[in-house]
Design a protein around this motif. Structure first.
Motif, PDB file in Angstrom:
ATOM      1  N   ILE A 240       0.802  -1.299   0.047  1.00 51.19           N
ATOM      2  CA  ILE A 240       0.085  -0.024   0.094  1.00 51.19           C
ATOM      3  C   ILE A 240       0.810   1.274   0.096  1.00 51.19           C
ATOM      4  O   ILE A 240       0.724   2.089   0.942  1.00 51.19           O
ATOM      5  CB  ILE A 240      -0.754  -0.014   1.047  1.00 51.19           C
TER       6      ILE A 240
ATOM      7  N   PHE B 206     -13.205   2.952  -3.333  1.00 56.11           N
ATOM      8  CA  PHE B 206     -13.755   1.640  -3.609  1.00 56.11           C
ATOM      9  C   PHE B 206     -13.259   0.732  -4.416  1.00 56.11           C
ATOM     10  O   PHE B 206     -13.203  -0.497  -4.261  1.00 56.11           O
ATOM     11  CB  PHE B 206     -15.244   2.134  -4.038  1.00 56.11           C
TER      12      PHE B 206
ATOM     13  N   LEU C 154     -10.244   0.602  -5.711  1.00 52.53           N
ATOM     14  CA  LEU C 154      -8.977   0.143  -5.183  1.00 52.53           C
ATOM     15  C   LEU C 154      -9.215  -0.854  -4.312  1.00 52.53           C
ATOM     16  O   LEU C 154      -8.481  -2.044  -4.337  1.00 52.53           O
ATOM     17  CB  LEU C 154      -8.046   1.103  -4.689  1.00 52.53           C
ATOM     18  N   ALA C 155     -10.047  -0.719  -3.391  1.00 51.67           N
ATOM     19  CA  ALA C 155     -10.357  -1.668  -2.177  1.00 51.67           C
ATOM     20  C   ALA C 155     -10.774  -3.194  -2.810  1.00 51.67           C
ATOM     21  O   ALA C 155     -10.411  -4.179  -2.510  1.00 51.67           O
ATOM     22  CB  ALA C 155     -11.443  -1.210  -1.209  1.00 51.67           C
TER      23      ALA C 155
ATOM     24  N   LEU D 221      -7.849  -4.890  -4.497  1.00 56.84           N
ATOM     25  CA  LEU D 221      -6.996  -5.405  -3.609  1.00 56.84           C
ATOM     26  C   LEU D 221      -7.691  -6.722  -2.907  1.00 56.84           C
ATOM     27  O   LEU D 221      -6.926  -7.747  -2.876  1.00 56.84           O
ATOM     28  CB  LEU D 221      -6.987  -4.345  -2.287  1.00 56.84           C
ATOM     29  N   TRP D 222      -9.050  -6.736  -2.738  1.00 51.97           N
ATOM     30  CA  TRP D 222      -9.777  -7.840  -2.221  1.00 51.97           C
ATOM     31  C   TRP D 222      -9.663  -9.130  -3.021  1.00 51.97           C
ATOM     32  O   TRP D 222      -9.174 -10.195  -2.765  1.00 51.97           O
ATOM     33  CB  TRP D 222     -11.187  -7.575  -1.971  1.00 51.97           C
TER      34      TRP D 222
ATOM     35  N   LYS E 292      -6.001 -10.435  -3.114  1.00 55.56           N
ATOM     36  CA  LYS E 292      -5.512 -10.918  -1.939  1.00 55.56           C
ATOM     37  C   LYS E 292      -6.087 -12.482  -1.780  1.00 55.56           C
ATOM     38  O   LYS E 292      -5.643 -13.254  -1.309  1.00 55.56           O
ATOM     39  CB  LYS E 292      -6.020  -9.958  -0.747  1.00 55.56           C
ATOM     40  N   ALA E 293      -7.488 -12.442  -2.361  1.00 57.87           N
ATOM     41  CA  ALA E 293      -8.277 -13.725  -2.083  1.00 57.87           C
ATOM     42  C   ALA E 293      -7.543 -15.043  -3.067  1.00 57.87           C
ATOM     43  O   ALA E 293      -7.385 -15.810  -2.610  1.00 57.87           O
ATOM     44  CB  ALA E 293      -9.456 -13.616  -2.694  1.00 57.87           C
TER      45      ALA E 293
ATOM     46  N   ILE F 149      -4.300 -15.698  -1.132  1.00 58.04           N
ATOM     47  CA  ILE F 149      -4.575 -17.064  -0.087  1.00 58.04           C
ATOM     48  C   ILE F 149      -5.019 -18.281  -0.842  1.00 58.04           C
ATOM     49  O   ILE F 149      -4.316 -19.201  -0.087  1.00 58.04           O
ATOM     50  CB  ILE F 149      -5.768 -16.549   0.725  1.00 58.04           C
TER      51      ILE F 149
END
Lengths: 199, 196
Positions: free
Chosen positions: A23, A182, A184-185, A188-189, A192-193, A196
């Protein structure tokens, strides 16, 4: 110590993407993501600055005293940003006006400083150059995705050309600053998912 | 543009043209230092002070040194030097005279040198052609706006710490969404004050 070139790119663009993992440095560029063209120009500027500053700092790394390294790095970065700014003013005056003070803010972008400080000071010039280039590209990748989404939904166009018919109602929120956060979030989500899951 | 009164400029830069929420300035430290209210408050205070003073100094330097000699292309580098030098001197003074204040504020000072908001405000001031008094109030208002935003964000983040957030969204993801909602709330102020 020296890693392979392909490895550097894979690391900086995917596994250690400056935006997603750290970030870092979204300040100067997120602001211009409502138009794809502006974002592209900013990203080119940022990538060149990061790559060339890393190269220069790495070349001088044995000559820089530890105590003044920060100020030397800032000088090197500012030098390249000023060149880029003058270039824009001379050849792309309209874009230069649209970007306004944000071009200058590349100097305080944490990515540029972070790469020179964390990587270029300890590695050979070629590999530092590639590291800077990769970090810039990884950063550009995310920002260009954000800009594409915002321009398509906010203006119904891409690079200024209309891609939807007359009936398309612009999403006003996509033009407003809040939407950048929003979008960018969500990106990111998703990233990252995926990470993982891979693990 | 010379006719905006300093008071309007002060309120306007807090609410309608908030540094972080509408211009994305100072995002890095905004996200990374907003985990605790106490530290957020400390950094915010430091930003208010440094921003007000450096904007005033930069205004004087720009109009009395750079413009008369035709050195506008050196603006970026001169502004950065002014900010870095001021922060360095301030750090020494605080360290010398008030060790308690230094303990609370000291660690944030180096962070401020690379805070995009400080340089950003100075550049905005040049682009919008503000006078000296206007610049001081603009710097002060922007600093207060930044402090307000980071303290509010830290308060919200402390509240949701125990909540069950989807794993990939934890940390930066949810913070960005909170900032987005805060930005939406601040849109409610738009039109109250005219900045440009």
């Amino acid at each position: 110590m020296n890693e392979k070139a392909g490895n550097v790119f894979r690391r900086t663009i995917f596994f250690e993407n400056p935006v997603i993992i750290q970030i870092l440095g979204i300040c100067s560029t997120l602001a211009v993501t409502n138009k794809l063209l502006n974002t592209l120009i900013m990203c080119i500027g940022l990538t060149l600055t990061t790559a060339l500053s890393s190269l220069s700092v790495s070349l001088m790394r044995k000559a820089i005293p530890r105590k003044v390294r920060m100020i030397v790095e800032v000088f090197v970065i500012a030098f390249y940003v000023i060149i880029f700014d003058l270039f824009l003013k001379a050849y792309l005056p309209e874009i230069s006006v649209a970007l306004g003070p944000y071009v200058g803010l590349i100097i305080t972008n944490c990515i540029v400083m972070g790469r020179t400080e964390a990587y270029a000071l300890a590695n050979s010039p070629t590999i530092s150059f590639l590291d800077g280039l990769g970090s810039g590209l990884g950063y550009s990748l995310i920002l260009l995705i954000v800009a594409t989404i915002r321009e398509i939904l906010g203006f119904g166009s891409l690079f200024g050309f209309r891609i939807f018919g007359e009936n398309f109602v612009n999403w006003t929120i996509m033009v407003m600053p809040a939407s950048a956060f929003f979008v960018l979030a969500v990106i990111l989500w998703i990233f990252k998912a995926m990470m993982i899951k891979k693990r | 543009m010379g006719e905006i009164s300093p008071f309007v400029l002060f309120l306007g830069s807090i609410f309608t043209g908030n540094m972080v929420l509408s211009y994305f300035l100072g995002m890095c430290s905004f996200i990374s230092v907003s985990k605790e209210i106490k530290t957020a408050n400390g950094l915010g205070m430091a930003v208010i002070f440094v921003m007000t003073v450096t904007t005033a100094i930069n205004h004087v330097v720009y109009h009395n040194l750079l413009v008369p000699f035709g050195l506008e292309y050196l603006t970026y580098i001169v502004f950065i030097i002014v900010i870095a030098a001021f922060v360095q001197v301030l750090e020494m003074i605080i360290d010398r005279f008030s060790p308690t204040l230094y303990m609370n504020l000291g660690i944030f000072l180096p962070l401020i040198t690379v805070n995009c908001a400080i340089l950003g405000i100075a550049l905005f001031m040049v682009v919008r052609n503000y006078g000296l008094i206007q610049s001081i109030f603009f710097g002060l208002g922007s600093g207060v706006g930044w402090w307000l935003a980071i303290v509010a964000l830290a308060a919200i983040r402390m509240r949701i710490r125990e909540q069950d957030i989807p794993v990939p969204l934890r940390g930066a993801g949810i913070t960005l969404i909170i900032i987005g909602i805060m930005a939406l709330a601040f849109i409610g102020f738009s039109g109250v004050f005219k900045l440009q």
